[in-house]
Design a protein around this motif. Structure first.
Motif, short mmCIF file in Angstrom:
data_model
loop_
_atom_site.label_atom_id
_atom_site.label_comp_id
_atom_site.label_asym_id
_atom_site.label_seq_id
_atom_site.Cartn_x
_atom_site.Cartn_y
_atom_site.Cartn_z
N ILE A 128 22.37 5.21 94.87
CA ILE A 128 23.36 5.78 93.96
C ILE A 128 23.04 7.25 93.76
O ILE A 128 21.88 7.65 93.69
CB ILE A 128 23.32 5.05 92.60
N GLU A 155 26.68 4.80 96.97
CA GLU A 155 27.71 4.99 95.94
C GLU A 155 27.55 6.39 95.33
O GLU A 155 26.49 6.72 94.82
CB GLU A 155 27.58 3.92 94.86
N ALA A 184 26.45 8.29 87.12
CA ALA A 184 25.60 7.70 88.16
C ALA A 184 24.36 7.05 87.55
O ALA A 184 23.94 5.96 87.97
CB ALA A 184 25.19 8.77 89.17
N GLU A 225 25.18 3.68 86.02
CA GLU A 225 25.29 2.63 87.03
C GLU A 225 23.91 2.21 87.53
O GLU A 225 23.64 1.02 87.71
CB GLU A 225 26.14 3.13 88.20
N TYR A 226 23.04 3.18 87.73
CA TYR A 226 21.68 2.88 88.19
C TYR A 226 20.95 1.97 87.22
O TYR A 226 20.22 1.05 87.63
CB TYR A 226 20.92 4.19 88.39
N TYR A 245 18.15 5.67 92.59
CA TYR A 245 18.97 6.83 92.26
C TYR A 245 18.44 8.01 93.07
O TYR A 245 17.32 8.47 92.84
CB TYR A 245 18.89 7.10 90.76
#
Length: 400
Positions: free
Chosen positions: A115, A139, A181, A184-185, A194
């Motif tokens: 990510i 992502e 981000a 989400e991580y 990440y």
């Protein structure tokens, strides 16, 4: 500072002086420590080193050359200007250096997804490229305003197979992309990694990204010495988070006669709120898991910032840059959006090289400085990326 002191940065806890560290929840600190341990073990692994060296040579096209910008130097008078051509790397910028390292690290660690955030899109393209190469899902979170501004890179990321997540919160630029981000991580830090796009964030990321980017300065120092039988008088690079600059500066830190200059985005002027010059106008604070120089609003939150270059509109700078500023080893100057735009066009039309708007900040500083120096002096610019991604935006701005 002594050579040993520079070499030892950061300390075991990830601090560069008072900057850096791990300002994250305890459970995430444990994950960060595991990444650091894995990184130190894997980076020493001969298989990892051999694969990364092979990819740098045969995939990225390293070493990138140094080019003497003779016509620009002649026009300006004064110092000779040289360009370290990171714009010639595969994917068009320095970002591929650490993205390959991070993607390989993720593969060696057995992670299920990478990510990341991106501003101008160069980090996103480079990471999508690296993940496609090693075969791991990717992502990328990107601010909606940057998506609209950097369409060519958006298309490339999609072609390369990454999942692109538009971020619409706040100013919808780089800071918000980092927030998204990271959120989400945190959903699965055991299986995700990440891949931070600069020398920012909690330890060990500023160290890791610096180590992968340090190949720029190592090459440049050897190349310049071999060619000129001396070192450059000035070495300069643009600074947002600061990965291309720290990659270039690291090899020269102990060369006392080499003046290092980081160039920040003054945007529409330091007397306005429309800039991103955190080292020039910020103060000690905390941002994205690290202590560093931060631009804050009246409530003490990270400020909304601006730069013509999407990759530089971040309200902080890496902890190593923050410390090097305090030490006085690196001078941090700034140029405005207009100076950047003028430098973008001048390098394009005088040398046939279209620079990224980020890199054009360093070019602008050299254009300003060279006439005040002698012809025997030299300025080495880290031309961190090419301007393909910015061409349509600049053309619209200038009515071309």
């Amino acid at each position: 500072m002594s050579t040993d002191s520079f070499a030892a940065m950061p300390d075991a806890q990830g601090y560069f002086g008072p900057y850096g560290g791990q300002y994250v929840p305890d459970h995430l600190k444990k994950i960060m420590d595991e990444i650091n341990t894995s990184y130190e073990e894997i980076r020493a692994c001969p298989d990892f080193q051999a694969e990364l060296a092979s990819l740098f040579a045969d995939y990225v096209g390293r070493p990138s050359p140094i080019f003497h910008a003779k016509r620009l130097s002649e026009q300006l008078g004064g110092a000779q200007i040289y360009l370290k051509r990171e714009d010639l790397n595969h994917t068009g910028a320095h970002k591929i250096n650490h993205c390959l390292g991070e993607a390989l690290l993720a593969k060696f660690m057995g992670k299920k997804k990478v990510i990341a955030e991106t501003g101008a899109g160069q980090h996103g393209v480079a990471l999508a490229t690296a993940c496609a190469l090693v075969g791991i899902p990717c992502e990328i979170h990107m601010g909606q305003s940057d998506i609209e501004k950097e369409h060519p890179n958006v298309v490339k990321m999609k072609i390369l197979g990454c999942t692109l997540i538009p971020v619409t919160a706040g100013a919808a630029t780089l800071k918000e992309a980092v927030d998204s981000a990271f959120e989400e991580y945190l959903k699965n830090p055991e299986e995700f990694i990440y891949a931070i796009g600069s020398v920012v964030g909690p330890h060990p990321f500023p160290k890791m990204v610096r180590d992968f980017q340090s190949i720029i300065g190592k090459e440049a120092r050897e190349q310049f010495l071999e060619r000129q039988q001396c070192l450059p008088d000035y070495v300069t690079a643009c600074v947002g988070g600061g990965s291309n600059a720290i990659g270039m500066f690291t090899a020269f830190l102990n060369d006392k006669d080499v003046q290092l200059v980081g160039v920040e985005p003054a945007g529409e002027g330091l007397d306005t709120q429309r800039h991103s010059a955190s080292l020039s106008k910020g103060k000690f604070g905390y941002l994205h898991g690290m202590a560093c120089y931060v631009l804050e609003d009246d409530e003490g939150n990270p400020a909304q910032v601006h730069s013509i270059a999407s990759g530089l509109d971040y309200p902080g700078s890496g902890p190593e840059h923050s410390y090097l500023k305090d030490l006085g080893r690196v001078q941090y100057d700034n140029v405005t959006d207009q100076e950047c735009l003028d430098a973008f066009m001048r390098l394009s039309r005088v040398e046939g090289i279209i620079p990224a708007l980020e890199s054009a900040h360093a070019v602008a500083w050299a254009i300003r400085t060279a006439p005040n120096l002698t012809a025997e002096q030299s300025i080495l610019i880290n031309l961190s990326g090419r301007g393909d991604k910015d061409a349509d935006y600049v053309a619209e701005l200038l009515g071309l």
